[in-house]
Scaffold this motif. Structure first.
Motif, PDB file in Angstrom:
ATOM      1  N   ALA A  64       0.817  -1.214   0.000  1.00 22.16           N
ATOM      2  CA  ALA A  64       0.000   0.000   0.000  1.00 22.16           C
ATOM      3  C   ALA A  64       0.851   1.263   0.000  1.00 22.16           C
ATOM      4  CB  ALA A  64      -0.936   0.007   1.197  1.00 22.16           C
ATOM      5  N   THR A  65       2.107   1.143   0.373  1.00 18.83           N
ATOM      6  CA  THR A  65       2.955   2.330   0.519  1.00 18.83           C
ATOM      7  C   THR A  65       4.033   2.438  -0.538  1.00 18.83           C
ATOM      8  OG1 THR A  65       4.388   1.138   2.037  1.00 18.83           O
ATOM      9  CG2 THR A  65       2.578   2.387   3.000  1.00 18.83           C
ATOM     10  N   TRP A 107       0.860   9.696  -0.101  1.00 23.22           N
ATOM     11  CA  TRP A 107       0.680   8.264  -0.268  1.00 23.22           C
ATOM     12  C   TRP A 107       0.304   7.947  -1.711  1.00 23.22           C
ATOM     13  CZ3 TRP A 107       2.583   5.554   3.520  1.00 23.22           C
ATOM     14  CH2 TRP A 107       2.609   6.078   4.809  1.00 23.22           C
ATOM     15  N   PRO A 108       0.558   6.731  -2.174  1.00 28.55           N
ATOM     16  CA  PRO A 108       0.264   6.366  -3.566  1.00 28.55           C
ATOM     17  C   PRO A 108      -1.202   6.558  -3.969  1.00 28.55           C
ATOM     18  CG  PRO A 108       1.642   4.697  -2.559  1.00 28.55           C
ATOM     19  CD  PRO A 108       1.242   5.644  -1.467  1.00 28.55           C
ATOM     20  N   ASP A 109      -2.126   6.486  -3.015  1.00 34.73           N
ATOM     21  CA  ASP A 109      -3.539   6.658  -3.359  1.00 34.73           C
ATOM     22  C   ASP A 109      -3.948   8.128  -3.439  1.00 34.73           C
ATOM     23  OD1 ASP A 109      -3.646   7.427  -0.725  1.00 34.73           O
ATOM     24  OD2 ASP A 109      -5.017   5.855  -0.083  1.00 34.73           O
ATOM     25  N   GLY A 110      -2.994   9.053  -3.251  1.00 33.79           N
ATOM     26  CA  GLY A 110      -3.267  10.480  -3.372  1.00 33.79           C
ATOM     27  C   GLY A 110      -3.516  11.189  -2.058  1.00 33.79           C
ATOM     28  N   ARG A 111      -3.687  10.439  -0.966  1.00 35.75           N
ATOM     29  CA  ARG A 111      -3.874  11.078   0.335  1.00 35.75           C
ATOM     30  C   ARG A 111      -2.562  11.683   0.800  1.00 35.75           C
ATOM     31  NH1 ARG A 111      -6.562   7.041   4.414  1.00 35.75           N
ATOM     32  NH2 ARG A 111      -5.495   5.468   3.196  1.00 35.75           N
ATOM     33  N   TYR A 128       0.802   3.395   7.234  1.00 34.37           N
ATOM     34  CA  TYR A 128      -0.207   3.837   6.277  1.00 34.37           C
ATOM     35  C   TYR A 128      -1.534   4.003   6.998  1.00 34.37           C
ATOM     36  CZ  TYR A 128      -3.151   3.737   2.105  1.00 34.37           C
ATOM     37  OH  TYR A 128      -4.054   4.036   1.132  1.00 34.37           O
ATOM     38  N   LYS A 130      -5.135   3.882   7.806  1.00 29.74           N
ATOM     39  CA  LYS A 130      -6.372   3.271   7.315  1.00 29.74           C
ATOM     40  C   LYS A 130      -7.581   3.982   7.918  1.00 29.74           C
ATOM     41  CE  LYS A 130      -3.955  -1.088   6.970  1.00 29.74           C
ATOM     42  NZ  LYS A 130      -2.691  -0.693   7.525  1.00 29.74           N
TER      43      LYS A 130
END
Length: 177
Positions: A64-65, A107-111, A128, A130
């Motif tokens: 996830a990271t 973070w890779p998801d844009g957060r 990360y 959650k």
């Protein structure tokens, strides 16, 4: 009127001390775990006399990271690093800077997450987030073991003072009886 036996007075005095000792155990344990071994490992990777800070992503969060971007805002410059699957730890050589003004994680998801009061010369685990509780826990952890030690020490001291005040009140009630 309430009269207390000597055993009850002793218990009123010892109870806050026991609670304070239990509260202090957590930061002392954290300080011992975070302290010297990591400091010696990472300090060897920067020139002598330089300050440093390292961030490690737990192994179970690496998927996830992977690709997370870290940037440290110092007084006159910004340092950047990236987490990837081959290296879970990002080490920043702060040279002679003794303070990190802000740390930003994309973070890779844009957060994004912003942290202040990042302790230097320590390795921090970057989790990360959650949930909002994970984000708050990360902020607390990045302040460093030294900061947490003094917060818990203040709480323990307040409990001891409260216990002494209760004991003093109980003795004054007993003397009026």
């Amino acid at each position: 009127m309430v009269t207390l036996s000597s055993q009850q007075r002793l218990l009123l005095f010892l109870l806050p001390l026991i609670v304070a000792a239990l509260l202090l155990w957590v930061p002392v344990r954290d300080a011992l775990e975070v302290g010297r071994p990591d400091a010696e490992i990472y300090a060897a990777d920067v020139p002598e006399g330089h300050h440093w800070v390292a961030f490690t992503v737990p192994e179970d969060d690496i998927h996830a990271t992977d690709g997370a971007m870290l940037s440290l805002v110092l007084e006159f410059e910004t340092l950047e690093g990236q987490v990837d699957s081959s290296s879970r730890t990002v080490l920043f050589d702060l040279e002679e800077n003794e303070e990190v003004l802000e740390m930003k994680v994309l973070w890779p998801d844009g957060r994004t997450q912003n942290f202040t009061n990042v302790a230097i010369d320590e390795r921090h685990e970057l989790v990360y987030p959650k949930s909002i509780n994970d984000a708050l826990a990360a902020q607390w952890a990045l302040r460093g073991a030294f900061f947490r030690f003094w917060v818990w020490t203040a709480v323990a001291a307040l409990l001891v003072l409260f216990g002494l005040r209760v004991l003093s009140w109980a003795q004054s009630q007993e003397s009026h009886a």
